[in-house]
Motif scaffolding. Structure first.
Motif, PDB file in Angstrom:
ATOM      1  N   MET B   1       0.820  -1.053   0.158  1.00 21.86           N
ATOM      2  CA  MET B   1       0.077  -0.039  -0.141  1.00 21.86           C
ATOM      3  C   MET B   1       0.751   1.182   0.073  1.00 21.86           C
ATOM      4  N   THR B   2       2.048   1.341   0.881  1.00 22.62           N
ATOM      5  CA  THR B   2       2.995   2.194   0.850  1.00 22.62           C
ATOM      6  C   THR B   2       3.515   2.571  -0.559  1.00 22.62           C
ATOM      7  N   TYR B   3       4.056   1.726  -1.277  1.00 23.17           N
ATOM      8  CA  TYR B   3       4.419   1.887  -2.427  1.00 23.17           C
ATOM      9  C   TYR B   3       3.488   2.389  -3.468  1.00 23.17           C
ATOM     10  N   ALA B   4       2.691   1.906  -3.214  1.00 23.04           N
ATOM     11  CA  ALA B   4       1.346   2.285  -4.329  1.00 23.04           C
ATOM     12  C   ALA B   4       1.118   3.717  -4.234  1.00 23.04           C
ATOM     13  N   ALA B   5       0.905   4.152  -2.867  1.00 22.33           N
ATOM     14  CA  ALA B   5       0.697   5.497  -2.607  1.00 22.33           C
ATOM     15  C   ALA B   5       2.122   6.426  -3.100  1.00 22.33           C
ATOM     16  N   VAL B   6       3.190   5.982  -2.763  1.00 22.08           N
ATOM     17  CA  VAL B   6       4.465   6.688  -3.052  1.00 22.08           C
ATOM     18  C   VAL B   6       4.225   6.747  -4.806  1.00 22.08           C
ATOM     19  N   SER B   7       4.026   5.725  -5.459  1.00 21.34           N
ATOM     20  CA  SER B   7       4.002   5.579  -6.896  1.00 21.34           C
ATOM     21  C   SER B   7       2.935   6.747  -7.331  1.00 21.34           C
ATOM     22  N   ALA B   8       1.665   6.761  -6.537  1.00 23.84           N
ATOM     23  CA  ALA B   8       0.599   7.735  -6.905  1.00 23.84           C
ATOM     24  C   ALA B   8       1.153   9.077  -6.720  1.00 23.84           C
ATOM     25  N   LEU B   9       1.869   9.493  -5.711  1.00 20.93           N
ATOM     26  CA  LEU B   9       2.342  10.668  -5.297  1.00 20.93           C
ATOM     27  C   LEU B   9       3.290  11.124  -6.403  1.00 20.93           C
ATOM     28  N   CYS B  10       4.356  10.265  -6.804  1.00 17.83           N
ATOM     29  CA  CYS B  10       5.194  10.596  -7.798  1.00 17.83           C
ATOM     30  C   CYS B  10       4.522  11.035  -8.934  1.00 17.83           C
ATOM     31  N   ALA B  11       3.266  10.616  -9.457  1.00 16.67           N
ATOM     32  CA  ALA B  11       2.819  10.781 -10.603  1.00 16.67           C
ATOM     33  C   ALA B  11       2.157  12.269 -10.678  1.00 16.67           C
ATOM     34  N   LEU B  12       1.527  12.293  -9.374  1.00 13.88           N
ATOM     35  CA  LEU B  12       0.968  13.863  -9.046  1.00 13.88           C
ATOM     36  C   LEU B  12       1.946  14.989  -8.969  1.00 13.88           C
ATOM     37  N   PHE B  13       2.934  14.521  -8.517  1.00  8.16           N
ATOM     38  CA  PHE B  13       4.102  15.729  -8.368  1.00  8.16           C
ATOM     39  C   PHE B  13       4.390  16.078  -9.932  1.00  8.16           C
ATOM     40  N   TYR B  14       4.576  15.017 -10.790  1.00  7.89           N
ATOM     41  CA  TYR B  14       4.757  15.167 -12.336  1.00  7.89           C
ATOM     42  C   TYR B  14       4.036  16.162 -12.841  1.00  7.89           C
ATOM     43  N   ALA B  15       2.598  15.932 -12.503  1.00  7.38           N
ATOM     44  CA  ALA B  15       1.596  16.629 -13.179  1.00  7.38           C
ATOM     45  C   ALA B  15       1.525  18.097 -12.539  1.00  7.38           C
ATOM     46  N   VAL B  16       1.902  18.259 -11.611  1.00  9.89           N
ATOM     47  CA  VAL B  16       1.747  19.549 -10.903  1.00  9.89           C
ATOM     48  C   VAL B  16       3.314  20.149 -11.350  1.00  9.89           C
TER      49      VAL B  16
END
Lengths: 323, 121
Positions: B1-16
């Motif tokens: 779950m933590t890794y999945a959340a980190v992946s999602a955060l990385c994708a969001l960071f890139y978008a912003v």
């Protein structure tokens, strides 16, 4: 080792290490100045010169004074100076402000009597990485009639650097797909590629200035920006700076505003159109975005932005100037 | 779950970051979410389905390797989107690869020792 068995102890220590490592790399890349040598001048008779590896000044110290060859003092002719023009016996500059593509565009038409009046200057008269100074300050220091920001050579550790007939760096640029602009001793322009020649060969061929930013905008009077290859960058509107040649000793400097409610900015293709319409047979893109600055008769004439959309001059590595 | 959340955060960071970069882009920052997803979330799911728990130091080193690779993508992306070039990112690839390799060695060593321990009982 028992300490590391505590919950999150290893994670905390490693996070500190990773954060510190990344912070250092970012600081070294973007902030910490690396002065490598003082600005040098080419010896008379056009002989090539290289700067000596003298101890570079520490950060914050004034750079060592460069010995200038003495020359007989010549009286400066009386100059006609207005908000939009400068005329003396050897330099003629006419500044025009256009409004195209929802953008304010500043076009300086320059006619010289001597190619040596087209010069470049380094921030703090020092060659190095992250050594920067505002274009207006450099222009004032060098008594420039007209100045624009240069190719921001100090942002990268690679790429040929030739300024005022002096070779500072001869490592091939990383993005060698982009061409350079060479200015020869007779005032002519040429588009060259670093992968196809050496910096020393360019110097020996008489290149006085070399700009490594790009891309080339106009070649042989035709727009050379490819909208196919540069769709992303070409289509994005930004403040821009460019230099073009109508004929040897007849140049056009263009700076556009952008990223503001007043001015949207130009794409590379639109910038190329402005230069082609101004009569340029060869034109080249210089540093844009927050770096774009034009100084005329000591005044900043455009509206530079920095830090995104905040207005204000950005410190740059170098300028191209007339003086 | 933590890794999945980190992946999602990385994708969001890139978008912003991309939305604020005035048209500049970087493949490294775009694919920054891949190391935590491919090397973190998927192996974690695999272990969960098999009912196996990783050895402590193999777990630490593997996480370190994934973090180094993701951080390397972030750093290289920031530099590229600023229009510059760097070679510092090599440190991340080398250290990250070394950490992942050490983790695998530790896990293999631990797996090899376990059957021997059982025979000694």
């Amino acid at each position: 080792m028992k300490f590391l068995r505590r919950p999150y102890a290893y994670a905390g220590l490693f996070a500190l290490f990773l954060a510190g490592l990344t912070a250092f790399f970012l600081l070294d890349t973007f902030v910490l100045p690396h002065a490598l040598s003082a600005a040098a001048t080419a010896t008379p008779e056009g002989a090539a010169a290289t700067p000596t590896a003298s101890p570079a000044p520490a950060a914050g110290e004034a750079p060592a004074a460069t010995a200038q060859p003495t020359a007989a003092a010549t009286p400066v002719p009386t100059a006609l100076v207005t908000d939009t023009a400068y005329r003396d016996g050897s330099i003629s500059v006419t500044l025009t402000t256009l409004r195209e593509y929802d953008t304010d565009i500043y076009v300086a038409d320059v006619v010289l009597s001597d190619a040596s009046q087209l010069k470049t200057a380094l921030a703090s008269d020092t060659f190095g990485l992250n050594v920067t100074e505002k274009a207006s300050v450099m222009a004032q220091t060098h008594d420039a009639v007209l100045a624009v920001n240069g190719d921001y050579y100090g942002a990268n550790a690679r790429g040929y650097v030739i300024k005022n007939g002096v070779l500072y760096r001869q490592t091939v640029r990383s993005d060698s797909a982009y061409d350079d602009l060479a200015v020869y001793a007779d005032g002519s322009f040429a588009i060259v590629n670093e992968a196809e020649t050496t910096a020393q060969a360019l110097l020996d061929a008489g290149v006085q200035q070399l700009f490594a930013f790009g891309p080339a905008l106009v070649e042989n009077s035709e727009i050379s920006v490819s909208t196919r290859e540069e769709v992303g960058q070409a289509m994005t509107s930004n403040p821009r700076t460019a230099i073009g040649m109508v004929s040897p000793l007849h140049y056009v400097f263009v700076v556009s505003d952008g990223r503001t409610s007043q001015s949207a900015g130009l794409s590379l293709y639109q910038l190329a159109q402005v230069l082609r319409d101004a009569g340029c047979t060869c034109a080249y893109n210089l540093g844009g975005g927050g770096s774009s600055t034009m100084v005329f008769n000591g005044e900043v004439v455009n509206n530079p932005t920095t830090g995104g959309k905040r207005s204000g001059e950005r410190a740059v590595s170098d300028i191209v100037y007339i003086g | 779950m933590t890794y999945a959340a980190v992946s999602a955060l990385c994708a969001l960071f890139y978008a912003v970051y991309r939305s604020l970069s005035f048209g500049e882009d970087s493949l490294f920052m775009r694919w920054m979410f891949v190391p935590p997803l491919a090397l973190g979330a998927l192996p974690a799911l695999f272990c969960l389905l098999l009912g196996r728990r990783p050895v402590r130091w193999a777990f630490y080193l593997w996480n370190s390797g994934v973090a180094l690779l993701a951080c390397g993508c972030l750093f290289r992306g920031i530099v590229e989107m600023s229009g510059r070039f760097t070679q510092y990112d090599r440190v991340y690839w080398v250290l990250g690869g070394a950490a992942l390799g050490a983790a695998l060695l530790r896990a293999v060593f631990a797996a090899h020792r376990q059957p021997q321990k059982r025979r000694g009982v």
